[in-house]
Motif scaffolding. Structure first.
Motif, PDB file in Angstrom:
ATOM      1  N   ASP A  93       1.097  -1.125   0.078  1.00  0.00           N
ATOM      2  CA  ASP A  93       0.143  -0.211   0.062  1.00  0.00           C
ATOM      3  C   ASP A  93       1.047   1.323  -0.217  1.00  0.00           C
ATOM      4  O   ASP A  93       1.880   1.203   0.465  1.00  0.00           O
ATOM      5  CB  ASP A  93      -0.688  -0.047   1.379  1.00  0.00           C
ATOM      6  N   ASN A  94       0.559   2.225  -0.645  1.00  0.00           N
ATOM      7  CA  ASN A  94       0.967   3.408  -0.444  1.00  0.00           C
ATOM      8  C   ASN A  94       0.349   4.550   0.550  1.00  0.00           C
ATOM      9  O   ASN A  94      -0.985   4.496   0.656  1.00  0.00           O
ATOM     10  CB  ASN A  94       0.930   4.396  -2.056  1.00  0.00           C
ATOM     11  N   LYS A  95       1.272   4.864   1.727  1.00  0.00           N
ATOM     12  CA  LYS A  95       0.698   5.388   2.750  1.00  0.00           C
ATOM     13  C   LYS A  95      -0.185   6.663   2.522  1.00  0.00           C
ATOM     14  O   LYS A  95      -1.023   7.034   3.231  1.00  0.00           O
ATOM     15  CB  LYS A  95       1.539   5.624   3.867  1.00  0.00           C
ATOM     16  N   ASP A  96       0.283   7.406   1.392  1.00  0.00           N
ATOM     17  CA  ASP A  96      -0.061   8.727   0.954  1.00  0.00           C
ATOM     18  C   ASP A  96      -1.208   8.687   0.337  1.00  0.00           C
ATOM     19  O   ASP A  96      -2.640   9.228   0.471  1.00  0.00           O
ATOM     20  CB  ASP A  96       0.741   9.554   0.374  1.00  0.00           C
ATOM     21  N   SER A  97      -1.275   7.818  -0.717  1.00  0.00           N
ATOM     22  CA  SER A  97      -2.552   7.777  -1.771  1.00  0.00           C
ATOM     23  C   SER A  97      -3.590   6.819  -1.153  1.00  0.00           C
ATOM     24  O   SER A  97      -4.785   6.753  -1.599  1.00  0.00           O
ATOM     25  CB  SER A  97      -2.341   7.341  -3.104  1.00  0.00           C
ATOM     26  N   ALA A 152       7.679   4.796  -7.385  1.00  0.00           N
ATOM     27  CA  ALA A 152       6.780   5.727  -6.868  1.00  0.00           C
ATOM     28  C   ALA A 152       5.313   5.343  -7.301  1.00  0.00           C
ATOM     29  O   ALA A 152       5.151   4.694  -8.255  1.00  0.00           O
ATOM     30  CB  ALA A 152       7.015   7.014  -7.206  1.00  0.00           C
ATOM     31  N   CYS A 153       4.502   5.734  -6.028  1.00  0.00           N
ATOM     32  CA  CYS A 153       3.014   5.434  -6.624  1.00  0.00           C
ATOM     33  C   CYS A 153       2.389   6.321  -7.652  1.00  0.00           C
ATOM     34  O   CYS A 153       2.777   7.664  -7.757  1.00  0.00           O
ATOM     35  CB  CYS A 153       2.228   5.752  -5.247  1.00  0.00           C
ATOM     36  N   SER A 156      -0.013   9.328  -6.056  1.00  0.00           N
ATOM     37  CA  SER A 156       0.640  10.451  -5.006  1.00  0.00           C
ATOM     38  C   SER A 156       1.831  10.794  -5.310  1.00  0.00           C
ATOM     39  O   SER A 156       2.441  11.777  -5.036  1.00  0.00           O
ATOM     40  CB  SER A 156       0.666   9.834  -3.718  1.00  0.00           C
ATOM     41  N   THR A 158       4.506   9.545  -4.492  1.00  0.00           N
ATOM     42  CA  THR A 158       5.552   9.349  -2.978  1.00  0.00           C
ATOM     43  C   THR A 158       6.166   7.881  -3.059  1.00  0.00           C
ATOM     44  O   THR A 158       5.463   6.988  -3.770  1.00  0.00           O
ATOM     45  CB  THR A 158       4.892   9.470  -1.946  1.00  0.00           C
ATOM     46  N   ARG A 159       7.121   7.889  -2.460  1.00  0.00           N
ATOM     47  CA  ARG A 159       7.540   6.544  -2.209  1.00  0.00           C
ATOM     48  C   ARG A 159       7.352   5.772  -0.683  1.00  0.00           C
ATOM     49  O   ARG A 159       8.356   5.242  -0.036  1.00  0.00           O
ATOM     50  CB  ARG A 159       9.042   6.366  -2.665  1.00  0.00           C
ATOM     51  N   ASN A 160       6.215   6.520  -0.216  1.00  0.00           N
ATOM     52  CA  ASN A 160       5.751   6.114   1.230  1.00  0.00           C
ATOM     53  C   ASN A 160       5.216   4.742   1.392  1.00  0.00           C
ATOM     54  O   ASN A 160       4.001   4.800   1.367  1.00  0.00           O
ATOM     55  CB  ASN A 160       5.247   7.202   1.687  1.00  0.00           C
ATOM     56  N   TRP A 161       5.785   3.565   1.203  1.00  0.00           N
ATOM     57  CA  TRP A 161       5.176   2.260   1.103  1.00  0.00           C
ATOM     58  C   TRP A 161       4.980   1.489   2.454  1.00  0.00           C
ATOM     59  O   TRP A 161       5.966   1.676   3.209  1.00  0.00           O
ATOM     60  CB  TRP A 161       6.209   1.595   0.149  1.00  0.00           C
TER      61      TRP A 161
END
Ligand code: ATP
Length: 486
Positions: A93-97, A152-153, A156, A158-161
């Motif tokens: 999961d991407n935490k931002d999107s 990256a997502c 979003s 971002t790469r906040n996975w």
């Protein structure tokens, strides 16, 4: 996907809706993700693909029979088959999107981008690393690759996975009237298990001798993490599967046989051979000792349409273990009992449907110096075309509609026909071209005199004059299954 292919695919998708092939499910309620309905022409095309498969597998092989098993099955079956514990996709999961992805799909997209940018070495390395991680079920490694290659997502950016986790794809529901005391059952994720648990029923009642096969067409359900590419990946779809039971030790011969035979089936409808390729599995499923995908080049790249798997004796042995019943075959030649080995051919009907449309769809520019003109045409094989012929009166008067209807009545029991008297003949041709009708038959004033009609052919757009009494034979030859299956 290049811009042209992207556009082409979008056009195919909107064409299917505009002409009644496929609709999003529950559309007036804004749809249901990854679920689709087949419309009036789609269901005809789908039925024709089914018939093509059934004839080729069941009717043409004396040692293959077809069954239709129930979607609901005893829940222990899915424990035995390994689906309860092992039928999962690696997801992240991407935490931002808050969007969820299949980790391997994210990496595959990156590989495709490397290839597009001419970085083939990087692409090869990433492919090798991903294959190794998947083969070892190494989820942390998949996450590491996503970070290392800075994936990256798409939403979003971002790469906040999150970590990569396994996600079971089976749908479950309750069987029985009361919540208490009711049993959890699964919607089958494949039709194959309905064949395995009926192995002895069919073998005994049909007096089948090894090698023999059991085929079936039916719905399957998978709670796919992500739904992509229209009807390529659905949550409710249809499979056409055949399990071929063989003597242990002969499975590789039969594996080669079915690999060749299935590709032949695909090519017989006239699809160019370069649009197909075999892709050997790197990570073999727990039950397989060989597996290959038949892939087709869709506008979005080569993707699996069918799998051919050598499943060993895994399934029957597992069902023996879990049911406590013997599932063996007595070989009168060898004079001994054994659990047969199995070669499976498994094709997704919906993917075959999409393949057929993508392959048939063409936007033709017919402009001349005098005028601009174009048409959209589906070059469907006549055996697969939803409508076999359209019958038109040249005009709406002078008894021509009656004559055209008389012709319809002679043919409609044997062929799926459409009658059309609205607009000019040219417009009526275009409408039929767009749905893949191989020929249009027009009754004109001469028909009233000598009972001849014109036949206009979809692909060449050529016309010929024939006797209406011969239409039965002409259409019969055009759509005969012999054209595909002999
Ligand atoms: P994929 O790797 O694309 O998820 P798979 O390897 O899981 O497919 P199989 O379990 O081998 O697929 O199923 C056999 C066939 O069923 C596939 O070749 C495909 O044509 C079809 N199929 C599988 N999943 C889906 C789906 N979600 N929607 C439509 N067709 C599917």
């Amino acid at each position: 996907m290049s811009k042209n292919n992207d556009e082409l695919f979008k056009n195919v998708v909107s064409h299917t809706k505009e002409y009644g092939f496929v609709f999003p499910s529950s559309e007036i309620y804004d749809g249901l993700s990854a679920v689709y309905d087949y419309g009036q022409l789609g269901s005809e095309l789908k039925n024709n693909i089914k018939t093509y498969w059934w004839k080729s597998m069941v009717q043409l092989n004396e040692n293959i029979v077809g069954i239709d098993s129930a979607i609901f099955m005893h829940p222990k079956i899915w424990k035995a088959s390994g689906h309860v514990d092992g039928f999962a996709d690696p997801m992240i999961d991407n935490k931002d999107s808050k969007k969820r992805y299949r980790a391997d799909n994210l990496i595959e997209d990156k590989i495709a981008r490397y290839i597009k940018d001419g970085k083939s070495e990087k692409a090869d390395q990433l492919q090798t690393d991903m294959d190794a991680a998947l083969a070892a079920d190494d989820l942390p490694k998949l996450k590491e690759l996503i970070e290392l290659h800075e994936i990256a997502c798409p939403v979003s950016g971002t790469r906040n996975w999150t970590d990569v986790r396994q996600f079971n794809l089976m749908f479950s529901t309750q069987m029985g009237a009361m919540a208490e005391g009711s049993d959890e059952v699964y919607l089958r994720p494949e039709t194959a298990q309905g064949i395995f648990v009926n192995f002895l029923n069919v073998q005994k009642s049909g007096r089948m001798r090894i090698p023999f096969g059991i085929a079936q067409i039916g719905k399957a359900f998978r709670n796919e993490v992500i739904a992509r590419q229209f009807i390529m990946r659905m949550r409710e779809f249809e499979q056409m599967e055949m399990q071929f039971f063989v003597k242990p030790g002969t499975e590789m011969e039969w594996y080669a046989h079915w690999k060749e035979s299935r590709l032949k089936w695909h090519l017989a409808v006239g699809t160019p051979a370069e649009k197909y390729r075999f892709h050997d599995h790197v990570k073999l499923a727990h039950y397989a000792n060989a597996a290959v995908d038949i892939e087709f080049e869709f506008p979005f790249g080569f993707k699996e349409v069918e799998g051919i798997h050598s499943r060993t004796d895994f399934d029957l042995s597992q069902h023996e273990k879990f049911s406590g019943k013997k599932l063996q075959y007595f070989d009168t030649v060898e004079n001994k009992n054994y659990v047969p080995y199995v070669i499976e051919t498994s094709i997704g009907l919906d993917r075959m449907f999409l393949l057929t449309l993508c392959n048939a769809y063409e936007e033709q520019d017919l402009s001349t110096e005098e005028k601009q003109d174009s048409r959209t045409v589906l070059h469907l094989h006549p055996c697969l075309a939803p409508v076999k012929a359209a019958v038109f009166p040249l005009t709406k008067k002078d008894g021509l509609p009656e004559k055209a209807r008389e012709i319809m009545d002679l043919l409609k029991l044997d062929f799926n026909l459409q009658y059309d008297e609205k607009d000019s003949i040219g417009k009526r041709y275009r409408r039929q071209d767009a749905i893949g009708t191989p020929v249009c038959i027009t009754a004109d004033h001469q028909t009233l005199e000598d009972n001849t009609v014109t036949i206009r052919h979809r692909d060449s757009m050529e016309q010929e004059r024939v006797n209406a009494a011969d239409l039965d034979t002409i259409l019969g030859k055009l759509v005969s299954w012999k054209n595909l299956l002999s």
